[in-house]
Design a protein around this motif. Structure first.
Motif, short mmCIF file in Angstrom:
data_model
loop_
_atom_site.label_atom_id
_atom_site.label_comp_id
_atom_site.label_asym_id
_atom_site.label_seq_id
_atom_site.Cartn_x
_atom_site.Cartn_y
_atom_site.Cartn_z
N ILE A 54 0.84 -1.20 0.00
CA ILE A 54 0.00 0.00 0.00
C ILE A 54 0.88 1.25 0.00
CG2 ILE A 54 -1.65 1.34 1.36
CD1 ILE A 54 -2.84 -1.32 2.31
N ALA A 55 1.94 1.22 0.83
CA ALA A 55 2.85 2.38 0.88
C ALA A 55 3.54 2.58 -0.47
CB ALA A 55 3.88 2.19 1.99
N ALA A 56 3.96 1.46 -1.10
CA ALA A 56 4.62 1.56 -2.40
C ALA A 56 3.66 2.10 -3.46
CB ALA A 56 5.17 0.19 -2.81
N ASN A 57 2.42 1.62 -3.44
CA ASN A 57 1.43 2.12 -4.40
C ASN A 57 1.16 3.61 -4.21
OD1 ASN A 57 1.07 -0.35 -5.71
ND2 ASN A 57 -0.52 -1.02 -4.27
N ASN A 58 1.07 4.01 -2.94
CA ASN A 58 0.87 5.45 -2.67
C ASN A 58 2.05 6.27 -3.17
OD1 ASN A 58 -1.58 4.93 -1.42
ND2 ASN A 58 -0.70 4.79 0.62
N GLN A 59 3.26 5.75 -2.97
CA GLN A 59 4.45 6.47 -3.44
C GLN A 59 4.48 6.54 -4.96
OE1 GLN A 59 8.10 4.78 -2.04
NE2 GLN A 59 9.32 6.57 -2.59
N ILE A 60 4.10 5.43 -5.62
CA ILE A 60 4.06 5.43 -7.09
C ILE A 60 3.03 6.44 -7.59
CG2 ILE A 60 3.42 4.05 -9.10
CD1 ILE A 60 4.64 1.63 -7.65
N ALA A 61 1.85 6.45 -6.94
CA ALA A 61 0.82 7.42 -7.34
C ALA A 61 1.30 8.85 -7.14
CB ALA A 61 -0.46 7.17 -6.54
N GLU A 62 2.01 9.07 -6.04
CA GLU A 62 2.55 10.41 -5.78
C GLU A 62 3.58 10.81 -6.82
OE1 GLU A 62 4.95 12.78 -2.20
OE2 GLU A 62 4.17 10.74 -1.88
N LEU A 63 4.46 9.84 -7.18
CA LEU A 63 5.47 10.12 -8.21
C LEU A 63 4.83 10.38 -9.57
CD1 LEU A 63 8.27 7.52 -7.28
CD2 LEU A 63 8.35 10.02 -7.04
N LYS A 64 3.78 9.62 -9.89
CA LYS A 64 3.08 9.84 -11.16
C LYS A 64 2.48 11.24 -11.20
CE LYS A 64 1.88 5.07 -12.40
NZ LYS A 64 0.77 4.11 -12.62
N LEU A 65 1.84 11.62 -10.08
CA LEU A 65 1.25 12.96 -10.02
C LEU A 65 2.33 14.03 -10.15
CD1 LEU A 65 -1.31 14.63 -9.54
CD2 LEU A 65 -0.84 14.49 -7.09
N GLU A 66 3.47 13.80 -9.50
CA GLU A 66 4.57 14.76 -9.56
C GLU A 66 5.14 14.82 -10.98
OE1 GLU A 66 8.76 15.71 -7.21
OE2 GLU A 66 7.45 14.05 -6.57
#
Length: 318
Positions: A66-78
């Protein structure tokens, strides 16, 4: 024999289990061999222990996922935000490049106006995209904090706005420079500072003994001796204000150059221009002769500034 009986008694020893229901139903009672009971209890213990271990590992992995998915989503948004900022910066850079191209044209125009050849030299200014995007960007290398500093469009926008203001100001200065250069070139083109004929100076500017008498007189110009019929060129650009015969000057041409300057070419054999003609600097206007008060073939070259005669050699030598 006693030992065998003792072993049989041990194997026959049982554990009795009773199930007491809440209601007044019949009590359920059953017995299991003691050894089998121990096996079942141990098995249940290992099953529970395994379930606990598996559950803790499962929830730990799930939490990490879940943490990795959140980080990936954050990186995609960035990354999407950075793409937008890069596109904005490219748009700014295109505008600046257009202004730089205009400034470069003006620069080349000035250089060409003053006679500097730009064909073999690269006088173009660097493009803004080369400056802004000359570095290589890698999300795996650049930290997010560094990326946010690198791609701070607000900071770049302020710098680019400042750059465009400087370019506009420089363009305005260059346009003023062009106007000044044009005026200076027009002045230099009009200035009568060319020798009208490559002959020998037989009589200088200033006081002299008259060639037709013994009186001391002031010579308003210089006499340039040469063969009959050789070309006489205009010392500067201007407009012909007189073309014809004029007493002791013989056949004479007078050119007004502006800026207070007038040039006179006298004793001509032939005149090739008329009053009102626009004359270019170096254009042939007459032929060397000996008309009027003259002792031989030559051209009397005279320059006046605000209707006062000046030494033509001062202009020519400078």
């Amino acid at each position: 024999m006693k030992k065998l009986k003792h072993f049989q008694n041990r194997t026959k020893s049982n554990l009795t289990f009773m199930i007491l229901p809440n209601s007044s139903e019949k009590i359920i009672k059953f017995s299991l061999p003691k050894l089998l009971s121990k096996v079942i209890i141990l098995s249940l213990f290992f099953v529970i222990l395994s379930s606990i271990i598996f559950s803790s590992g499962y929830f730990g992995i799930r939490h990490k996922l879940i943490a990795a998915n959140n980080q990936i989503a954050e990186l995609k948004l960035e990354n999407e935000s950075q793409k937008y900022e890069i596109a904005e910066l490219k748009n700014y850079s295109i505008k600046v490049d257009e202004k730089l191209a205009d400034l470069n044209k003006i620069q080349n125009q000035v250089l060409n106006m003053v006679g500097l050849d730009t064909s073999n030299e690269d006088t173009s200014l660097p493009e803004t995209t080369d400056i802004l995007f000359s570095y290589s960007y890698s999300p795996n290398i650049v930290s997010r904090s560094a990326q946010s500093n690198i791609f701070s469009s607000q900071g770049y926008e302020e710098e680019i706005n400042l750059l465009t203001e400087l370019i506009d100001r420089e363009k305005e200065n260059m346009e003023k420079l062009i106007l000044n250069v044009e005026q200076q070139l027009e002045y230099l083109d009009a200035l009568p500072n060319l020798m009208p004929n490559p002959g020998r100076i037989s009589s200088p500017f200033g006081y002299r003994i008259s060639p037709t008498g013994r009186n001391r007189e002031f010579h308003n110009g210089i006499d340039i001796s040469n063969k009959l019929g050789t070309d006489i060129i205009a010392a500067g650009s201007g407009i012909v204000t007189y073309s014809g015969y004029n007493g002791g000057y013989g056949k004479v041409v007078m050119i007004s150059h502006g800026y207070g300057y007038t040039s006179i070419y006298a004793h001509n054999q032939e005149i090739l221009v008329s009053v009102g003609d626009q004359i270019e600097k170096g254009q042939v206007i007459a032929k060397v002769g000996s008309t009027g008060r003259s002792t031989g073939p030559h051209v009397h070259f005279e320059v006046r500034l605000n209707n006062e005669p000046i030494n033509p050699l001062d202009l020519i030598e400078n």
